[in-house]
Design a protein around this motif. Structure first.
Motif, short mmCIF file in Angstrom:
data_model
loop_
_atom_site.label_atom_id
_atom_site.label_comp_id
_atom_site.label_asym_id
_atom_site.label_seq_id
_atom_site.Cartn_x
_atom_site.Cartn_y
_atom_site.Cartn_z
N ARG A 26 -27.18 -42.53 -76.54
CA ARG A 26 -26.69 -41.19 -76.90
C ARG A 26 -26.52 -41.06 -78.42
O ARG A 26 -26.93 -40.06 -79.01
CB ARG A 26 -25.36 -40.91 -76.21
N ARG A 29 -29.92 -40.80 -80.06
CA ARG A 29 -30.51 -39.48 -79.78
C ARG A 29 -29.91 -38.41 -80.68
O ARG A 29 -30.63 -37.59 -81.28
CB ARG A 29 -30.31 -39.14 -78.30
N LEU A 34 -32.25 -35.12 -81.38
CA LEU A 34 -33.07 -34.91 -80.20
C LEU A 34 -32.21 -34.46 -79.02
O LEU A 34 -31.06 -34.86 -78.88
CB LEU A 34 -33.81 -36.20 -79.83
N ILE A 36 -31.57 -34.09 -74.78
CA ILE A 36 -31.80 -34.91 -73.60
C ILE A 36 -33.19 -34.64 -73.03
O ILE A 36 -33.92 -35.56 -72.64
CB ILE A 36 -30.71 -34.65 -72.53
N VAL A 39 -36.02 -36.41 -75.17
CA VAL A 39 -36.08 -37.86 -74.99
C VAL A 39 -36.54 -38.21 -73.58
O VAL A 39 -37.36 -39.12 -73.38
CB VAL A 39 -34.71 -38.52 -75.29
N GLU A 54 -26.75 -42.25 -70.11
CA GLU A 54 -25.88 -42.08 -71.28
C GLU A 54 -24.41 -42.13 -70.91
O GLU A 54 -23.57 -42.55 -71.71
CB GLU A 54 -26.20 -40.76 -71.98
N LEU A 72 -36.98 -43.18 -78.66
CA LEU A 72 -36.02 -43.01 -79.75
C LEU A 72 -36.54 -43.60 -81.06
O LEU A 72 -35.86 -43.52 -82.10
CB LEU A 72 -34.69 -43.66 -79.38
#
Length: 206
Positions: A26, A29, A34, A36, A39, A54, A72
């Motif tokens: 998380r 990200r 980014l 959810i 990703v 997450e 990522l």
């Protein structure tokens, strides 16, 4: 746990590794800005699956973790880099905040700043930042247990250890036994600053 398209069988987990991975994924990200959805699409998993990962609400396979790492833009090892690392607790002494101490026989133009303070019952080492700015000062000889290391930062001087004298200039290092008489012999270029670290044998520490 099963993964079939977008179908995921949730597993409630208290595994600290799952919590660590979830938080790390998380954080990465969010760091890269980014969503959810973005990703999850890159990793080839559902948004619901990523959300559960997450929030440590499900266990997942190493293959899925590797896909998330790739999505990522980091290596798999990066995800685990800080897992189970000891908390630590370093002692920071900012510039100019070292404890000023007085050594036997030194009066003026000669200051010692202790850069670390032992907090336990055994003294293992003492690091000093030493400054000299008075060419007329007469120095005593020192003797103490352990081994001493000197690294000259600024200026130049002659330093005696036993029957030998050594010329020290910036960048020079000198290591010697502390129980043999030693000390500055002649100050050549002022001001002089050097690091002196005394290491005490743990069996003889006091």
């Amino acid at each position: 746990m099963t993964e079939s398209g977008n179908s995921v069988e949730p597993i409630i987990t208290n595994d600290p590794l799952e919590h660590y991975l979830g938080a790390t994924i998380r954080d990465l990200r969010l760091k890269h800005g980014l969503t959810i959805a973005e990703v999850a699409e890159q990793a080839g998993i559902s948004r619901g699956m990523l959300s559960k990962i997450e929030n440590a609400q499900t266990a997942t396979s190493l293959e899925t973790i590797a896909k998330l790492a790739s999505a990522l833009g980091v290596s798999l090892s990066t995800l685990f880099r800080d897992y189970n690392v000891p908390e630590g607790g370093a002692q920071l002494v900012k510039r100019g905040e070292g404890m000023e101490v007085v050594r036997r026989g030194t009066k003026r133009g000669h200051t010692y700043h202790l850069l670390a303070y032992d907090q336990g019952p055994t003294k293992l080492f003492e690091p000093f930042l030493i400054t000299m700015d008075d060419a007329s000062e007469v120095f005593p000889t020192f003797e103490h247990p352990g081994t001493e290391f000197i690294y000259l930062l600024e200026g130049s001087l002659e330093y005696r250890h036993g029957q030998y004298t050594y010329l020290l200039e910036p960048g020079d290092a000198l290591t010697f036994r502390g129980d043999i008489p030693h000390g500055p012999e002649r100050l050549i270029q002022l001001p002089i600053r050097f690091l002196a670290i005394i290491y005490y044998d743990s069996l003889k520490a006091f």
